[in-house]
Design a protein around this motif. Structure first.
Motif, PDB file in Angstrom:
ATOM      1  N   GLY A  86       0.970  -1.069   0.099  1.00 18.30           N
ATOM      2  CA  GLY A  86      -0.118  -0.011   0.109  1.00 18.30           C
ATOM      3  C   GLY A  86       0.847   1.242   0.074  1.00 18.30           C
ATOM      4  O   GLY A  86       1.851   1.372  -0.736  1.00 18.30           O
ATOM      5  N   ALA A  87       0.596   2.113   1.024  1.00 19.61           N
ATOM      6  CA  ALA A  87       1.245   3.436   0.919  1.00 19.61           C
ATOM      7  C   ALA A  87       2.292   3.335   2.093  1.00 19.61           C
ATOM      8  O   ALA A  87       2.784   4.492   2.308  1.00 19.61           O
ATOM      9  N   GLU A  88       2.665   2.277   2.347  1.00 17.82           N
ATOM     10  CA  GLU A  88       3.778   2.469   3.477  1.00 17.82           C
ATOM     11  C   GLU A  88       5.005   2.804   2.812  1.00 17.82           C
ATOM     12  O   GLU A  88       5.439   2.539   1.693  1.00 17.82           O
ATOM     13  N   GLN A  89       5.728   3.499   3.563  1.00 14.16           N
ATOM     14  CA  GLN A  89       7.289   3.947   3.291  1.00 14.16           C
ATOM     15  C   GLN A  89       7.955   3.696   4.634  1.00 14.16           C
ATOM     16  O   GLN A  89       7.637   3.724   5.752  1.00 14.16           O
ATOM     17  N   THR A  90       9.392   3.431   4.033  1.00  8.78           N
ATOM     18  CA  THR A  90      10.416   3.266   5.345  1.00  8.78           C
ATOM     19  C   THR A  90      11.204   4.657   5.470  1.00  8.78           C
ATOM     20  O   THR A  90      11.456   5.279   4.528  1.00  8.78           O
TER      21      THR A  90
END
Length: 457
Positions: A86-90
């Protein structure tokens, strides 16, 4: 946790422990989700590197303490390989070093200089959520000898910052986020129409389980192309998530050396199921069956059977039939006894043993029988699932109606117009009376003191 504001860069590289003090691994990143312009990102979990250089995801709800020396968790960790979705970012991998602009309270540019993000603070709210509250940036007034930004550092509230133009997340990330509720078959159709480069980009953004579901709906060429562009360890993880028969079909398209390498990297139990399927000749019942049908002992009750087929990971086709056999109940089982249809389970009280409800008239098919024979059996008896046995009458799997559809439809059916009716396959003609009839007999924290530019990555 006391004083819940944490600067992420100070945490990178810290050891992570369970409640007993045993070391689980080392923190490598923090996962955040962008919620749009008017809400700060929310931190959803940590990326921890466990022994074997494998990176796994730990939700923030399982973090009990964070300070400048260590991180404590509840100890409950899913060892599945971390993959963004999805829209996850590290934070370290995607956000550090991205260009930002600072704005005033009215949202207007504060000055013409851009800034570079070097750290950010997450803070725990009363409801338990962790949100990004501040950013630590270096204003870019020039560049050093090695291209490093020069300028003063500033710590500002998140709502006083914006991403600079041209630094938006990759299009593939946005695409996956926008289509996360799409059925695997529909998403597969969209991937099939993409360029090779775009297809790989989107595949890299999908979680292992989601990617496995989508791969099973793609043509062979697309499957091979995507799998070949994945990191070899991730490719093995994705194969583990696929149904064994689909994984075997995909591996069968690969060179022998690559096939064996992937099997070696898979979990032994998953690899064993796939290896068994690969031993069968193409277009036999054994080559298309699932080695993990619903199998129970005759002493099991209706209540136990209903609880088993209610599990979400069991497909409707497999759930339609409970195969009853003598122990062992893992394939290949003890002697095959019969089946109990789902509808029959609904008609009897929960304590009734399955051994009293057997349909002994439904004969299993041999694992060596041609697929065309299996298809005829499913159609003749209006079944969605049929047991498969070896020559010792031990259950080795089951063939479902969806298993045979791919074999009787043309290879390019996915690319055909939905209104176009495909002609039936004639590659394997219907068995004669003297052939498959013999198959009957052979009949599976404390906060860091402040931001830092000396990041451990």
């Amino acid at each position: 946790m006391s004083n819940p504001k944490i600067f992420v860069a100070r945490l990178l590289g810290l050891d992570v422990f369970d409640p007993l003090g045993d070391r689980l691994g080392r923190l490598r990143d923090v996962v955040v989700v962008d919620r749009g312009l008017h809400q700060p990102p929310i931190a959803t979990g940590l990326v921890i590197e466990v022994p074997g250089k494998k990176r796994v995801f730990v939700p923030m709800t399982r973090v009990t303490s964070m300070d400048s020396g260590q991180i404590l968790t509840t100890g409950l960790i899913n060892l599945r390989r971390f993959s963004r979705r999805g829209a996850e970012q590290t934070v370290a991998g995607d956000l550090f070093d991205r260009r930002m602009v600072l704005v005033d309270e009215e949202g207007r540019l504060e000055h013409e200089h851009e800034s570079v993000l070097e750290d950010l603070a997450i803070e725990r709210q009363r409801n338990g959520d962790w949100i990004v509250t501040e950013v630590y940036v270096r204003e870019v007034t020039g560049r050093g000898a090695f291209g490093r930004a020069r300028g003063q550092h500033r710590l500002v509230d998140w709502d006083r910052s914006r991403w600079a133009r041209g630094t938006e997340p990759q299009g593939a990330t946005s695409f996956v986020a926008a289509h996360e509720d799409l059925k695997p078959a529909d998403l597969a159709d969209m991937l099939h129409d993409m360029t090779d480069k775009r297809r790989v980009e989107v595949a890299n953004e999908l979680q292992d389980e989601r990617l496995a579901d989508v791969l099973q709906e793609l043509p062979d060429d697309d499957q091979v192309q995507i799998l070949s562009h994945l990191d070899i360890e991730r490719a093995a993880d994705v194969l583990e998530e696929m149904d064994p028969d689909d994984a075997a079909d995909l591996l069968g398209e690969l060179p022998d050396n690559q096939q064996e390498l992937l099997l070696e990297l898979m979990e032994p139990e998953d690899a064993e199921d796939v290896r068994r399927l690969l031993e069968y000749e193409e277009d036999t019942a054994g080559s298309v069956m699932t080695p993990v049908p619903v199998i129970m002992a005759p002493e099991a009750t209706v209540a136990e059977a209903m609880a088993t087929i209610r599990q979400t990971e069991i497909s409707p086709a497999r759930a339609s039939l409970v195969i009853v056999a003598r122990p062992p109940l893992e394939t290949p089982t003890g002697r095959y006894l019969g089946v109990v249809h789902f509808q029959k389970l609904l008609r009897y009280p929960p304590p009734e043993p399955l051994g009293n409800l057997l349909d002994k008239d439904l004969e299993p098919v041999s694992d060596l029988a041609p697929v065309t024979h299996v298809t005829r059996e499913l159609a003749t008896y209006n079944l969605t699932c049929i047991p498969v046995v070896n020559e010792q009458q031990r259950v080795v799997g089951a063939v479902t109606v969806d298993d045979v559809l791919d074999h009787i439809l043309p290879e390019d059916w996915r690319a055909m117009d939905p209104d176009q009716t495909p002609a039936p396959s004639t590659e394997n003609p219907a068995p004669t009376a003297g052939g498959p009839a013999s198959a009957r007999g052979g009949a599976p924290a404390a906060p860091a003191a402040g931001p830092t530019t000396n990041r451990r990555t």
